[in-house]
Design an enzyme around this catalytic site. Structure first.
Site, PDB file in Angstrom:
ATOM      1  N   ARG A 298     -24.807 -39.097 -35.252  1.00 10.36           N
ATOM      2  CA  ARG A 298     -23.595 -39.477 -34.517  1.00 10.36           C
ATOM      3  C   ARG A 298     -23.888 -39.818 -33.053  1.00 10.36           C
ATOM      4  O   ARG A 298     -23.060 -40.422 -32.395  1.00 10.36           O
ATOM      5  CB  ARG A 298     -22.578 -38.341 -34.571  1.00 10.36           C
ATOM      6  CG  ARG A 298     -21.865 -38.211 -35.904  1.00 10.36           C
ATOM      7  CD  ARG A 298     -20.624 -37.346 -35.798  1.00 10.36           C
ATOM      8  NE  ARG A 298     -19.894 -37.336 -37.052  1.00 10.36           N
ATOM      9  CZ  ARG A 298     -19.968 -36.373 -37.964  1.00 10.36           C
ATOM     10  NH1 ARG A 298     -20.752 -35.333 -37.740  1.00 10.36           N
ATOM     11  NH2 ARG A 298     -19.267 -36.435 -39.080  1.00 10.36           N
TER      12      ARG A 298
ATOM     13  N   PHE B 218     -15.649 -45.409 -36.969  1.00 10.10           N
ATOM     14  CA  PHE B 218     -17.010 -45.257 -37.491  1.00 10.10           C
ATOM     15  C   PHE B 218     -17.422 -43.788 -37.590  1.00 10.10           C
ATOM     16  O   PHE B 218     -17.131 -42.990 -36.705  1.00 10.10           O
ATOM     17  CB  PHE B 218     -17.997 -45.924 -36.519  1.00 10.10           C
ATOM     18  CG  PHE B 218     -18.463 -47.296 -36.920  1.00 10.10           C
ATOM     19  CD1 PHE B 218     -18.258 -47.805 -38.173  1.00 10.10           C
ATOM     20  CD2 PHE B 218     -19.142 -48.074 -35.999  1.00 10.10           C
ATOM     21  CE1 PHE B 218     -18.709 -49.075 -38.514  1.00 10.10           C
ATOM     22  CE2 PHE B 218     -19.595 -49.340 -36.322  1.00 10.10           C
ATOM     23  CZ  PHE B 218     -19.375 -49.835 -37.585  1.00 10.10           C
ATOM     24  N   GLU B 219     -18.166 -43.451 -38.625  1.00 13.43           N
ATOM     25  CA  GLU B 219     -18.848 -42.158 -38.759  1.00 13.43           C
ATOM     26  C   GLU B 219     -17.920 -40.972 -38.495  1.00 13.43           C
ATOM     27  O   GLU B 219     -18.306 -39.997 -37.866  1.00 13.43           O
ATOM     28  CB  GLU B 219     -20.076 -42.114 -37.853  1.00 13.43           C
ATOM     29  CG  GLU B 219     -21.120 -43.145 -38.259  1.00 13.43           C
ATOM     30  CD  GLU B 219     -22.323 -43.171 -37.343  1.00 13.43           C
ATOM     31  OE1 GLU B 219     -22.548 -42.163 -36.653  1.00 13.43           O
ATOM     32  OE2 GLU B 219     -23.021 -44.190 -37.313  1.00 13.43           O
ATOM     33  N   GLY B 220     -16.685 -41.075 -38.978  1.00 14.43           N
ATOM     34  CA  GLY B 220     -15.693 -40.026 -38.782  1.00 14.43           C
ATOM     35  C   GLY B 220     -14.669 -40.458 -37.762  1.00 14.43           C
ATOM     36  O   GLY B 220     -14.963 -40.521 -36.568  1.00 14.43           O
TER      37      GLY B 220
END
Length: 656
Positions: A298, A428-430
């Site tokens: 992240r 994105f990504e959560g």
């Protein structure tokens, strides 16, 4: 596969109840804290400044390798990459792919023994800042490959044989991570892709959505469910799949409001035979592989966000000094000056948080799952605010495209593009909402660990009694630590000079946050997990406190490095002194936000909004929508993803 839905043209999805979904997520998360975490302690009311101060620095060898690569990368990006071409053609030219490969950019985080550069997380982040400042699609390309693609999970969970087989390829090829499906985002319990054992292979079937890099990838990590069977655990598992395998079709290259150069698609797998040797970890360990990979992965998004904010700071400074209104530069009017101050201070804070989190990741003595998540959450939100303020600051020119500005003879500043490009980072990504819940779960872990059975409706009376006894002992020891602390001593943190007061505030606010969490747990008990408004604000407070801590530690290090320590006289080196001034400004801005968040913990419209939304969903207010036309292109809300052979042309392309 479910009966056809005649209204949407899709299929009814298998129902997974909330408790099952939560159990799947809980089984995947790391439940123990074997190493110290600054972020975790912050939520518990304990400012462990010793974990981040003095500010960690890279060793000489890591610095040498990193700086040498950055010099080559800057030269390449400045002379060989035309960001306007990427934006105009919505595609990264093949020669840029090849140039990045020749530099070793696809192997930045891969150890040298496997043909990579072996850069630290710190210099990997700085490299992403360089390419991200040229065009964020380049940052997405490299980060999707190295942060969440094949290299990271293989490094963390792969066998020696798997590392020997795939890491050298990853240093020269492109990879992607495939988890999301048309009807599955952050709820993996409903994952539909399957990997059925067949001899020494698995047979893979399913459809994956939003496969960043999937259109050009050579290798991918695929999450698929292995059926349970006698003697076989099954469950969601991770596989490395060669995109040259028969039965794989990239059915669409998706287009977005920003990141026009991103190679993101829809990928279908039909009876794809994957060797059993390609399983990463064990069966059923796929989500753990994914979550562990993301703990550090992240940090790539904060790098892109910091790069855009630093660029915005330069544009804001130059434009606000050049543009004159009512007899003086617009930057000298307070309405604009506040925006310039916010953009500049936030740019410094974004880089400080990124560098600190990256250094903590490089120092393997730390557990950074909360710090990385906070950095991703805070950076994605604040960078969007920075970009929005830059567009406003530029006025009509902020809304105009760079090519249009250049066509009529002005500097082609892509402010509107940066705003569009940054917006995805909040998803994105959560997404921000999911990150709130993820971080909140970790932040209240101490409470759930000691009182879980007290609030579990399915626990027995005996379990509840034992849990209550454990909780009583824990809180008897913990609550007294939240009453007083260094933040109430006037001379505390004196080595930070003019920034000491801000750290005292962070310490006091940390204890106040912990007390608020305790009160909320007592008030709502098991219902706390549904108080997402409260949890989100709680996490946002923690993010601001982490940002302030990172800024103070970074500013002190910057000042001391240039001979302008916090107690130095007026003749001290200028950059160090201005770092202290900038840090002070940021902390004052952040404290205003924190106080507003504390107030909103208990004074808000959360319950009213939830009740209203229930009625909205029931159609009680559909009349509000009358009088307009819907320009949407007809189709189902969610595309069908029934497994089977593809009926579309394959748009996968090889750039080598």
């Amino acid at each position: 596969m479910g009966e056809p839905n005649r209204t949407t043209g899709g299929t009814q999805r298998d129902h997974v109840d909330e408790r099952t979904a939560r159990r799947v997520a809980e089984e995947a998360r790391e439940t123990e804290w074997r190493r110290p975490s600054f972020g975790r302690q912050l939520f518990l009311g304990n400012l462990r400044l010793d974990l981040i101060h003095p500010h960690p620095r890279p060793d000489a060898e890591a610095r040498r390798k990193g700086e040498e690569f950055l010099a080559r990368l800057r030269e390449f990006c400045a002379t060989k990459v035309d960001p306007a071409v990427i934006e105009r053609q919505a595609r990264i030219p093949d020669e840029v792919f090849k140039g990045l490969r020749s530099l070793g950019a696809f192997g930045m985080k891969i150890p040298e023994r496997y043909g990579g550069l072996g850069l630290s997380q710190l210099y990997y982040g700085r490299a992403l800042m360089v390419v991200g400042s040229v065009n964020p699609a380049l940052g997405a390309l490299l980060s999707a490959h190295q942060s969440i693609g094949v290299p990271q999970p293989v490094k963390l969970f792969g066998t020696p044989e798997q590392k020997d087989a795939w890491l050298p390829r990853c240093a020269n090829e492109i990879s992607a991570f495939l988890l999301t499906e048309p009807d599955v985002g952050s709820d993996p319990a409903r994952l539909r892709a399957t990997a059925v054992p067949d001899g020494d292979h698995y047979v893979l079937n399913g459809v994956k959505l939003w496969t960043t890099n999937g259109v050009v990838a050579d290798l991918v990590v695929v999450m698929a469910r292995v059926p349970e069977a006698e003697g076989r655990r099954g469950g969601i598992s991770a596989f490395v799949v060669d995109m040259a395998s028969e039965g794989i079709t990239v059915e669409n290259r998706n287009a977005f409001m920003g990141l026009r150069g991103i190679e993101n698609g829809v990928t279908r797998f039909h009876d794809v035979r994957v060797p059993a040797a390609n399983l990463i970890g064990r069966e059923g360990q796929g989500l753990k592989v994914a979550l562990t990979t993301l703990n550090t992965g992240r940090l790539s998004l904060p790098a892109i966000c910091a790069a855009s904010a630093k660029w915005a700071a330069g544009v804001a400074r130059e434009w606000s000094r050049e543009r004159v209104q009512w007899g003086r530069p617009v930057g000298r009017h307070q309405a604009v000056a506040k925006k310039v101050a916010f953009v500049t201070a936030t740019a410094y804070a974004l880089e400080a948080m990124l560098d600190l989190s990256s250094q903590l990741a490089d120092d393997e003595r730390n557990d950074i799952r909360i710090e990385a998540a906070l950095a991703k959450l805070w950076a994605s939100e604040m960078a969007c605010r920075v970009a929005d303020e830059l567009v406003q600051l530029r006025g009509g020119r902020g809304f105009e495209t760079a090519e249009s500005l250049a066509a009529r003879g002005e500097r082609g500043v892509p402010a509107e593009q940066v705003l569009r490009d940054l917006r995805i980072n909040r998803i994105f990504e959560g997404s921000t909402e999911i990150m709130h819940l993820l971080i909140a779960r970790e932040a209240v872990d101490a409470h759930l660990s000691v009182a879980g059975d007290v609030i579990d409706p399915e626990a027995t009376r005996g379990d509840k009694a034992r849990a209550a006894a454990r909780a009583g002992g824990f809180y008897a020891r913990w609550l007294p630590t939240l009453v007083t602390g260094p933040g109430q001593r006037p001379g505390a943190y004196g080595e930070f000079g003019p920034l000491a007061g801000h750290l005292r505030y962070v310490e006091r606010a940390s204890r106040k946050l912990a007390r608020s969490t305790f009160y909320a747990a007592g008030r709502w008990r098991g219902g706390l997990e549904h108080r997402q408004g409260f949890l989100g604000r709680m996490v946002d407070i923690g993010a601001e406190l982490y940002a302030m801590s990172a800024v103070c530690v970074r500013a002190l290090a910057d000042a001391e490095e240039t001979g302008a320590g916090p107690l130095a006289g007026d003749g001290a080196t200028r950059p160090g002194r201005t770092a202290l001034l900038l840090a002070d400004a940021f902390c004052r801005q952040s404290r205003v936000r924190v106080e507003e968040l504390f107030d909103a913990l208990w004074r808000n419209t959360d319950e009213l909004d939830s009740r209203l939304a229930e009625r909205v969903l029931e159609g009680d207010f559909a009349w509000v929508e009358e009088g307009v036309l819907d320009p949407s292109i007809p189709g189902p809300w969610i595309a069908p993803s029934t497994p089977g052979p593809s009926e579309r042309d394959d748009v996968h392309r090889t750039v080598w």
